[in-house]
Design an enzyme around this catalytic site. Structure first.
Site, PDB file in Angstrom:
ATOM      1  N   LYS A 180      39.952  29.454  78.068  1.00 13.51           N
ATOM      2  CA  LYS A 180      40.739  30.644  77.732  1.00 13.51           C
ATOM      3  C   LYS A 180      41.146  30.479  76.275  1.00 13.51           C
ATOM      4  O   LYS A 180      42.150  29.848  75.960  1.00 13.51           O
ATOM      5  CB  LYS A 180      41.968  30.713  78.647  1.00 13.51           C
ATOM      6  CG  LYS A 180      42.484  32.089  78.946  1.00 13.51           C
ATOM      7  CD  LYS A 180      42.860  32.900  77.728  1.00 13.51           C
ATOM      8  CE  LYS A 180      44.229  32.572  77.180  1.00 13.51           C
ATOM      9  NZ  LYS A 180      44.470  33.209  75.860  1.00 13.51           N
ATOM     10  N   GLU A 256      49.353  19.536  74.970  1.00 10.49           N
ATOM     11  CA  GLU A 256      49.598  19.275  73.543  1.00 10.49           C
ATOM     12  C   GLU A 256      50.481  20.411  73.055  1.00 10.49           C
ATOM     13  O   GLU A 256      49.995  21.527  72.841  1.00 10.49           O
ATOM     14  CB  GLU A 256      48.273  19.271  72.761  1.00 10.49           C
ATOM     15  CG  GLU A 256      47.331  18.146  73.109  1.00 10.49           C
ATOM     16  CD  GLU A 256      47.858  16.780  72.715  1.00 10.49           C
ATOM     17  OE1 GLU A 256      48.856  16.683  71.969  1.00 10.49           O
ATOM     18  OE2 GLU A 256      47.273  15.792  73.189  1.00 10.49           O
ATOM     19  N   CYS A 290      50.566  21.879  64.573  1.00 11.31           N
ATOM     20  CA  CYS A 290      51.636  21.143  65.257  1.00 11.31           C
ATOM     21  C   CYS A 290      51.929  19.823  64.546  1.00 11.31           C
ATOM     22  O   CYS A 290      52.984  19.244  64.729  1.00 11.31           O
ATOM     23  CB  CYS A 290      51.282  20.923  66.724  1.00 11.31           C
ATOM     24  SG  CYS A 290      49.675  20.177  66.931  1.00 11.31           S
ATOM     25  N   GLU A 387      60.523  24.512  64.763  1.00 12.03           N
ATOM     26  CA  GLU A 387      59.149  24.364  64.279  1.00 12.03           C
ATOM     27  C   GLU A 387      58.857  25.585  63.398  1.00 12.03           C
ATOM     28  O   GLU A 387      58.752  26.712  63.899  1.00 12.03           O
ATOM     29  CB  GLU A 387      58.178  24.291  65.462  1.00 12.03           C
ATOM     30  CG  GLU A 387      56.769  23.960  65.023  1.00 12.03           C
ATOM     31  CD  GLU A 387      55.801  23.769  66.189  1.00 12.03           C
ATOM     32  OE1 GLU A 387      56.025  24.359  67.262  1.00 12.03           O
ATOM     33  OE2 GLU A 387      54.806  23.035  66.007  1.00 12.03           O
TER      34      GLU A 387
HETATM   35  P1  ADP Z   1      51.091  30.382  69.859  1.00 12.53           P
HETATM   36  O1  ADP Z   1      52.508  30.851  69.703  1.00 12.53           O
HETATM   37  O2  ADP Z   1      50.700  29.307  68.953  1.00 12.53           O
HETATM   38  O3  ADP Z   1      50.076  31.489  69.961  1.00 12.53           O
HETATM   39  P2  ADP Z   1      51.034  30.115  72.700  1.00 12.53           P
HETATM   40  O4  ADP Z   1      51.559  29.000  73.503  1.00 12.53           O
HETATM   41  O5  ADP Z   1      51.668  31.456  72.859  1.00 12.53           O
HETATM   42  O6  ADP Z   1      51.106  29.608  71.221  1.00 12.53           O
HETATM   43  O7  ADP Z   1      49.478  30.327  72.919  1.00 12.53           O
HETATM   44  C1  ADP Z   1      48.542  29.290  73.066  1.00 12.53           C
HETATM   45  C2  ADP Z   1      47.515  29.718  74.074  1.00 12.53           C
HETATM   46  O8  ADP Z   1      48.147  29.937  75.319  1.00 12.53           O
HETATM   47  C3  ADP Z   1      46.791  31.023  73.728  1.00 12.53           C
HETATM   48  O9  ADP Z   1      45.458  30.936  74.195  1.00 12.53           O
HETATM   49  C4  ADP Z   1      47.578  32.030  74.525  1.00 12.53           C
HETATM   50  O10 ADP Z   1      46.848  33.207  74.828  1.00 12.53           O
HETATM   51  C5  ADP Z   1      47.873  31.245  75.786  1.00 12.53           C
HETATM   52  N1  ADP Z   1      49.034  31.714  76.534  1.00 12.53           N
HETATM   53  C6  ADP Z   1      50.174  32.280  76.061  1.00 12.53           C
HETATM   54  N2  ADP Z   1      51.021  32.554  77.062  1.00 12.53           N
HETATM   55  C7  ADP Z   1      50.416  32.170  78.213  1.00 12.53           C
HETATM   56  C8  ADP Z   1      50.782  32.180  79.597  1.00 12.53           C
HETATM   57  N3  ADP Z   1      51.942  32.637  79.997  1.00 12.53           N
HETATM   58  N4  ADP Z   1      49.892  31.681  80.489  1.00 12.53           N
HETATM   59  C9  ADP Z   1      48.718  31.176  80.073  1.00 12.53           C
HETATM   60  N5  ADP Z   1      48.312  31.132  78.800  1.00 12.53           N
HETATM   61  C10 ADP Z   1      49.143  31.614  77.867  1.00 12.53           C
END
Ligand code: ADP
Length: 483
Positions: A180, A256, A290, A387
Site C-alpha cells: 500500500k 518505523e 524521519c 517533528e
Molecule cells: P505521513 O504523514 O508521512 O503521510 P502517514 O502515517 O499518514 O504519514 O502515512 C504513511 C502511510 O500510511 C501512507 O501510505 C498512508 O496512506 C498510510 N496511512 C495513513 N493513514 C492510514 C490508516 N489509518 N490506515 C492505514 N494506512 C494509513
C-alpha cells in the site's frame, strides 16, 4: 522500463498479476509538488480491492515459500541489476511526484537498489539450530519459516527505497506481499513492482493497492486470517492506530515511525565538517525524513559561530524544481505539509525565537518553504518536542552537557541522534547515554542496507536492514525430537 508517460493517466491496481480498476471505479489525482499541477490519476483502492489483493497473495504464498532460496535471491539480484541500469528513468519519476532534486533521487535509488542486492544475499543465509537440551532428553531443532502474507505500507518521502526496504526482505524470506504505497507517490511504486516482475517475481507475489482512504481497507485486510504480518513506515500517530488494529488479530508488526533527532555539537568538533553535516542531516529531502536532524544542541563556546555559518550555508542553497540544474531544495510534499512547517516556525518566533535566515514559505508556485535557521531558543521550547518535517533548524546553546541530556532524552521519539566531537571516547560515552536506536557519530548519513535501521520508544518496533531485516519476516519453528 515501464512506460510511465503512457501509463500514468490510466495506472490501475496490480492484483494477482493483472492490472485492474478499483471495484468502485474511484481514482485519485497525483500532483507535482513543485507546481501544484496534476500529473496523472491512479486507481484508488477500497475494502473490496484490498481483500482481493489479500486473496491473490494468499493463493501465491505456498508456491513462493516453496521456491528455492537461491531462486528467490536471484530474482532479487536481477531486480538490483535492472534498477542500477534504469536508475535515470526512475529518478525522473521520483522528481516528478515527490519533488526532490534529481541528484537526491539518484542517491535514493542507489540505496533502493542496495536493499535488493543485500536481501538477495540474505535469502540464502536463513539459518537454523540443532542442539541437545540441557537435560539430554531431546534434540532441539530450530528452522525458520516465512511468516506469511505481509502487508507493507510505505510513505512518500523515499518513494523507492522505503518499498525495496520492505519488499526485498519479505520476498527473500518467502513471503508474498500486498504493498500500500503512499497516495502522493504511487507511480514510483508501480515502476518498482513492474521491475521486480520483469526480474521474475511470479503473479500474485506482489500486489499493489494505492489508496487515499486506507483506514477501512487496512482494518479489513488485517482482519483477514491469511494476513500474518504488517510492516509500516509512517507517522507515529498512524502507527499507533495500526498497532491497535493489529492487536485485534495478534498480527506481527514492524513499525518505523517518527523521529526527533538531536544534533549534538561539542566545542572540540571540527566546525567545518560539523556545519556540512548539519546541512546534510537537516536539508536532505528538505527535512522530510524521519532521520532529519530536528534540533541542534551546540556547546555555548561555538554556538554563535555555528549558527551564523549554518544560516549562511543554507541561505545560499538554490530552491526550485528538482529537474533544474544545481537545485538543492525542492518543494515540500503538500500545501498542508508546508503550512504545518510555517505554523511551527511562527509559534517558535512568537515565543521568542530569532529568525537567522528564512522563516516563511517561498513566494513562488508549488509548496516551497525557505531554508530556515532559528536561534535564541531555550531547552523547553515547544518546537524542540515536535517533528518539524521541513527545512527548519532550531539551535539551542548548552553549557554543561549533563544538564541538557534529560531534555534531549525527554521526548517520545528515539530514532537517531547525531554527535559531533573530536574526542572519540566522549563520543562513544555520549552515544550510549542517548535514548535512540541509532547514532551518527561524526557521521551525517546513517541509513545503510547492511545495518539495522530502527528506533526505540515511540519511534517504532523492529529493525530494517542488516541481518535483522529478514528476521522480521521469518518465524522460528522448533521441533523437539530424538534419535
Ligand atoms: P505521513 O504523514 O508521512 O503521510 P502517514 O502515517 O499518514 O504519514 O502515512 C504513511 C502511510 O500510511 C501512507 O501510505 C498512508 O496512506 C498510510 N496511512 C495513513 N493513514 C492510514 C490508516 N489509518 N490506515 C492505514 N494506512 C494509513
Amino acid at each position: 522500463m515501464l512506460d510511465v508517460d503512457s501509463n500514468r493517466q490510466t495506472m490501475r491496481l496490480r492484483i494477482g498479476g493483472a492490472w485492474t480498476a478499483a471495484a468502485d471505479g474511484a481514482e485519485t489525482e497525483v500532483v507535482d509538488p513543485a507546481t501544484g499541477e496534476p500529473i496523472g490519476t491512479v486507481a484508488n483502492a477500497d475494502v473490496a480491492d484490498g481483500l482481493q489483493a489479500v486473496a491473490a497473495a494468499a493463493e501465491a504464498q505456498p508456491g513462493w515459500a516453496a521456491t528455492a532460496p537461491r531462486e528467490r535471491g536471484e530474482v532479487l539480484r536481477r531486480a538490483y541489476e535492472l534498477l542500477v541500469t534504469e536508475r535515470d528513468a526512475f529518478a525522473d519519476l521520483i522528481v516528478r511526484e515527490n519533488g526532490k532534486p534529481l541528484a537526491e533521487a539518484r542517491g535514493e535509488l542507489g540505496q533502493a537498489a542496495e536493499f535488493l542486492r543485500w536481501f538477495s544475499e540474505e535469502a540464502v543465509r536463513i539459518d537454523g539450530q540443532l542442539s541437545v537440551s540441557p537435560g539430554g532428553d531431546k534434540r532441539i531443532l530450530v528452522s525458520h519459516k516465512p511468516v506469511g502474507v505481509s502487508l507493507c505500507i510505505t510513505p512518500w518521502n523515499f518513494p523507492a527505497a522505503m518499498i525495496t526496504r520492505k519488499l526485498a526482505p519479505a520476498l527473500a524470506a518467502g513471503c508474498t506481499t500486498i504493498l500500500k504505497p503512499a497516495p502522493e507517490t504511487p507511480f514510483t511504486a508501480f515502476a518498482i513492482v513492474e521491475l521486480l516482475e520483469r526480474a521474475g517475481i511470479p503473479d500474485g507475489v506482489i500486489n499493489v493497492v494505492p489508496s487515499d482512504r486506507p483506514a477501512a481497507m487496512v482494518t479489513e485486510m488485517l482482519a483477514h486470517p491469511a494476513v500474518r504480518k504488517l510492516s509500516f513506515t509512517g507517522s507515529t500517530e498512524t502507527g499507533r492506530a495500526l498497532l491497535a488494529a493489529s492487536a485485534q488479530h495478534v498480527i506481527n508488526p514492524s513499525m518505523e515511525l517518527g523521529g526527533n533527532a538531536p544534533f549534538i555539537l561539542f566545542e572540540d568538533a571540527a566546525l567545518d565538517a560539523a556545519v556540512d553535516a548539519a546541512v546534510i542531516t537537516k536539508m536532505r529531502n528538505n527535512g522530510q525524513s524521519c532521520t532529519a536532524a530536528n534540533r541542534f544542541y551546540v556547546a555555548e563556546q561555538v554556538a554563535e559561530e555555528f549558527t551564523a555559518r549554518l544560516a549562511q550555508a543554507v541561505s545560499t542553497m538554490p530552491l526550485g524544481s528538482g529537474f533544474e540544474d544545481g537545485v538543492q531544495l525542492g518543494p515540500l510534499i503538500t500545501t498542508a505539509a508546508r503550512d504545518k512547517v510555517g505554523s511551527l516556525t511562527q509559534a517558535a518566533v512568537d515565543t521568542g525565537a530569532a529568525v537567522r535566515t528564512g522563516g516563511s514559505a517561498a513566494d513562488r508556485p508549488g509548496y516551497f518553504f525557505l531554508p530556515t535557521v532559528l536561534g535564541g531558543l531555550a531547552v523547553d521550547d515547544d518546537i524542540l518536542g515536535q517533528e518539524i518535517f521541513g527545512p527548519v533548524a532550531p539551535v539551542v546553546p548548552f553549557g554543561d552537557f549533563d544538564e541538557v541530556l534529560p531534555a534531549i532524552n525527554g521526548v517520545e521519539h528515539g530514532l537517531v541522534a547525531y554527535v559531533y566531537t573530536g574526542d572519540l571516547a566522549r563520543g562513544l560515552r555520549v552515544s550510549e547515554s542517548l535514548e535512540t536506536g541509532m547514532v551518527g557519530l561524526n557521521q551525517a548519513l546513517v541509513a545503510e542496507p547492511a545495518a539495522p535501521f530502527g528506533g526505540v520508544k515511540q519511534s517504532g518496533l523492529g529493525r530494517e536492514g542488516g541481518h535483522h531485516g529478514i528476521q522480521e519476516f521469518l518465524e522460528p519453528l522448533y521441533i523437539a525430537t530424538n534419535w
